[in-house]
Every structure is written in C-alpha cells, then in structure tokens.
Write a protein that holds these residues in place. Sequence first.
Motif, PDB file in Angstrom:
ATOM      1  N   ALA A  43     -20.674 120.607  -7.401  1.00 39.32           N
ATOM      2  CA  ALA A  43     -19.419 120.733  -6.643  1.00 39.32           C
ATOM      3  C   ALA A  43     -18.223 120.917  -7.574  1.00 39.32           C
ATOM      4  O   ALA A  43     -17.329 121.716  -7.293  1.00 39.32           O
ATOM      5  CB  ALA A  43     -19.221 119.522  -5.742  1.00 39.32           C
ATOM      6  N   GLU A  44     -18.194 120.192  -8.689  1.00 38.50           N
ATOM      7  CA  GLU A  44     -17.100 120.348  -9.652  1.00 38.50           C
ATOM      8  C   GLU A  44     -17.097 121.773 -10.222  1.00 38.50           C
ATOM      9  O   GLU A  44     -16.038 122.380 -10.385  1.00 38.50           O
ATOM     10  CB  GLU A  44     -17.223 119.327 -10.787  1.00 38.50           C
ATOM     11  CG  GLU A  44     -16.918 117.911 -10.363  1.00 38.50           C
ATOM     12  CD  GLU A  44     -17.328 116.879 -11.412  1.00 38.50           C
ATOM     13  OE1 GLU A  44     -16.839 115.737 -11.307  1.00 38.50           O
ATOM     14  OE2 GLU A  44     -18.131 117.187 -12.328  1.00 38.50           O
ATOM     15  N   ALA A  45     -18.282 122.295 -10.516  1.00 37.14           N
ATOM     16  CA  ALA A  45     -18.382 123.651 -11.054  1.00 37.14           C
ATOM     17  C   ALA A  45     -17.901 124.668 -10.023  1.00 37.14           C
ATOM     18  O   ALA A  45     -17.164 125.600 -10.365  1.00 37.14           O
ATOM     19  CB  ALA A  45     -19.818 123.956 -11.466  1.00 37.14           C
ATOM     20  N   ALA A  46     -18.274 124.492  -8.766  1.00 31.46           N
ATOM     21  CA  ALA A  46     -17.846 125.417  -7.719  1.00 31.46           C
ATOM     22  C   ALA A  46     -16.321 125.415  -7.593  1.00 31.46           C
ATOM     23  O   ALA A  46     -15.692 126.476  -7.523  1.00 31.46           O
ATOM     24  CB  ALA A  46     -18.496 125.053  -6.391  1.00 31.46           C
ATOM     25  N   ILE A  60     -14.561 121.152  -1.996  1.00 33.47           N
ATOM     26  CA  ILE A  60     -15.941 121.594  -1.807  1.00 33.47           C
ATOM     27  C   ILE A  60     -16.621 120.702  -0.781  1.00 33.47           C
ATOM     28  O   ILE A  60     -16.539 119.478  -0.850  1.00 33.47           O
ATOM     29  CB  ILE A  60     -16.713 121.571  -3.145  1.00 33.47           C
ATOM     30  CG1 ILE A  60     -15.967 122.392  -4.210  1.00 33.47           C
ATOM     31  CG2 ILE A  60     -18.137 122.057  -2.956  1.00 33.47           C
ATOM     32  CD1 ILE A  60     -15.741 123.849  -3.871  1.00 33.47           C
ATOM     33  N   GLY A  61     -17.315 121.343   0.170  1.00 39.77           N
ATOM     34  CA  GLY A  61     -18.021 120.631   1.228  1.00 39.77           C
ATOM     35  C   GLY A  61     -19.523 120.651   1.015  1.00 39.77           C
ATOM     36  O   GLY A  61     -20.003 120.590  -0.118  1.00 39.77           O
ATOM     37  N   ARG A  62     -20.236 120.818   2.097  1.00 40.35           N
ATOM     38  CA  ARG A  62     -21.700 120.731   2.064  1.00 40.35           C
ATOM     39  C   ARG A  62     -22.333 121.970   1.422  1.00 40.35           C
ATOM     40  O   ARG A  62     -21.769 123.065   1.456  1.00 40.35           O
ATOM     41  CB  ARG A  62     -22.247 120.535   3.465  1.00 40.35           C
ATOM     42  CG  ARG A  62     -22.094 121.740   4.358  1.00 40.35           C
ATOM     43  CD  ARG A  62     -22.644 121.462   5.775  1.00 40.35           C
ATOM     44  NE  ARG A  62     -22.379 122.580   6.652  1.00 40.35           N
ATOM     45  CZ  ARG A  62     -23.149 123.651   6.762  1.00 40.35           C
ATOM     46  NH1 ARG A  62     -24.231 123.757   6.046  1.00 40.35           N
ATOM     47  NH2 ARG A  62     -22.829 124.637   7.593  1.00 40.35           N
ATOM     48  N   GLU A  63     -23.518 121.762   0.857  1.00 41.83           N
ATOM     49  CA  GLU A  63     -24.262 122.878   0.280  1.00 41.83           C
ATOM     50  C   GLU A  63     -24.820 123.735   1.415  1.00 41.83           C
ATOM     51  O   GLU A  63     -25.393 123.225   2.376  1.00 41.83           O
ATOM     52  CB  GLU A  63     -25.393 122.377  -0.609  1.00 41.83           C
ATOM     53  CG  GLU A  63     -26.105 123.498  -1.327  1.00 41.83           C
ATOM     54  CD  GLU A  63     -27.066 123.023  -2.408  1.00 41.83           C
ATOM     55  OE1 GLU A  63     -27.965 123.808  -2.752  1.00 41.83           O
ATOM     56  OE2 GLU A  63     -26.920 121.889  -2.905  1.00 41.83           O
ATOM     57  N   LEU A  64     -24.629 125.048   1.292  1.00 47.46           N
ATOM     58  CA  LEU A  64     -25.106 125.989   2.300  1.00 47.46           C
ATOM     59  C   LEU A  64     -26.506 126.506   1.980  1.00 47.46           C
ATOM     60  O   LEU A  64     -27.327 126.695   2.863  1.00 47.46           O
ATOM     61  CB  LEU A  64     -24.151 127.174   2.434  1.00 47.46           C
ATOM     62  CG  LEU A  64     -22.756 126.835   2.942  1.00 47.46           C
ATOM     63  CD1 LEU A  64     -21.834 128.042   2.824  1.00 47.46           C
ATOM     64  CD2 LEU A  64     -22.828 126.339   4.388  1.00 47.46           C
ATOM     65  N   TRP A  65     -26.758 126.783   0.691  1.00 52.74           N
ATOM     66  CA  TRP A  65     -28.063 127.283   0.277  1.00 52.74           C
ATOM     67  C   TRP A  65     -28.203 127.182  -1.235  1.00 52.74           C
ATOM     68  O   TRP A  65     -27.232 127.004  -1.962  1.00 52.74           O
ATOM     69  CB  TRP A  65     -28.289 128.735   0.710  1.00 52.74           C
ATOM     70  CG  TRP A  65     -27.298 129.717   0.153  1.00 52.74           C
ATOM     71  CD1 TRP A  65     -27.242 130.208  -1.127  1.00 52.74           C
ATOM     72  CD2 TRP A  65     -26.202 130.316   0.847  1.00 52.74           C
ATOM     73  NE1 TRP A  65     -26.190 131.076  -1.256  1.00 52.74           N
ATOM     74  CE2 TRP A  65     -25.535 131.163  -0.057  1.00 52.74           C
ATOM     75  CE3 TRP A  65     -25.732 130.235   2.158  1.00 52.74           C
ATOM     76  CZ2 TRP A  65     -24.412 131.912   0.288  1.00 52.74           C
ATOM     77  CZ3 TRP A  65     -24.620 130.976   2.501  1.00 52.74           C
ATOM     78  CH2 TRP A  65     -23.973 131.805   1.580  1.00 52.74           C
ATOM     79  N   CYS A  66     -29.445 127.326  -1.662  1.00 47.30           N
ATOM     80  CA  CYS A  66     -29.776 127.440  -3.088  1.00 47.30           C
ATOM     81  C   CYS A  66     -30.644 128.682  -3.207  1.00 47.30           C
ATOM     82  O   CYS A  66     -31.596 128.856  -2.443  1.00 47.30           O
ATOM     83  CB  CYS A  66     -30.526 126.208  -3.567  1.00 47.30           C
ATOM     84  SG  CYS A  66     -31.132 126.372  -5.273  1.00 47.30           S
TER      85      CYS A  66
END
Length: 138
Positions: A43-46, A60-66
Amino acid sequence: MLAAGAVIVDDGGRILMVKRGHAPEKGRWSVPGGHVEAGETLAEAAAREVREETGLEAVIGRELWCAIIDYSDAETFEIHDFAATVIGGELRAGDDAEDARWMTADELERAPLVGRLRAHLRAAGIPPSDQVAPKGPI
C-alpha cells in the motif's frame, strides 16, 4: 519483481491513467504503479507511485487483484493493484510517466493498455458497463 499500483476512479467515473515512459510496454497506458522499495508495504508503494507519477496524493484501499506477468526470460512481475481515492495534489505527469490524465470509459476502451489490464479492470467492474458506449452501429 514485486510491484504495486492504484486504480483511482473520480466522482465522474473517470479513471486515472499514466502513459508509460519506459520499458516494459513504453507508450502504453496503465494505472499508476511501480516497484516496491525495500521496507515498503504494498500500500505504501502504491501511494508513493501515485504521487511520483501523477502529483496526486491518494489513500489506498482494498486490494483489487494480483497479477503475475512474465516480461522476459529473466523478469517476472508480481503486481498488486489497489482501489484508491485522491485526497490532494495537482495532476501532472512525473517520474517515469510520459503522460497522466483522467480517462472516460470510452477513452479507456480505445486506449492501448498494458498487458491484461483491460481484463482486470473489467473483472473488477471498472468502468461500469453502463458507462461504455456500444461500438459501431446498433
């Protein structure tokens, strides 16, 4: 390579996109993102990449995909993309982005995107299908 990015949709339904200024996929559009530095969370990187590439500050919120992407025999990227919200800053292309802009659903449909980004966005419902104009005559 571990990487993180942010998918940001404004109140008008436009998506924040950056045009890649370097390989891989130079000249194609993507969501803001890049390498995770030592000691950073995903999240910090994003959030850092959004700031560096667009001049905007984001939560930054929830992860959408990897996504796992092989760019060559020697490079595999593990990319984590998150939902995010802009909280400040002024839009400008920076860092390794050739351009940064808000795109409507129709613009996004016509833009050359990186890798499988279009499929990931569609799977996440971004943009909503009712925002994309039908192609060709009806």
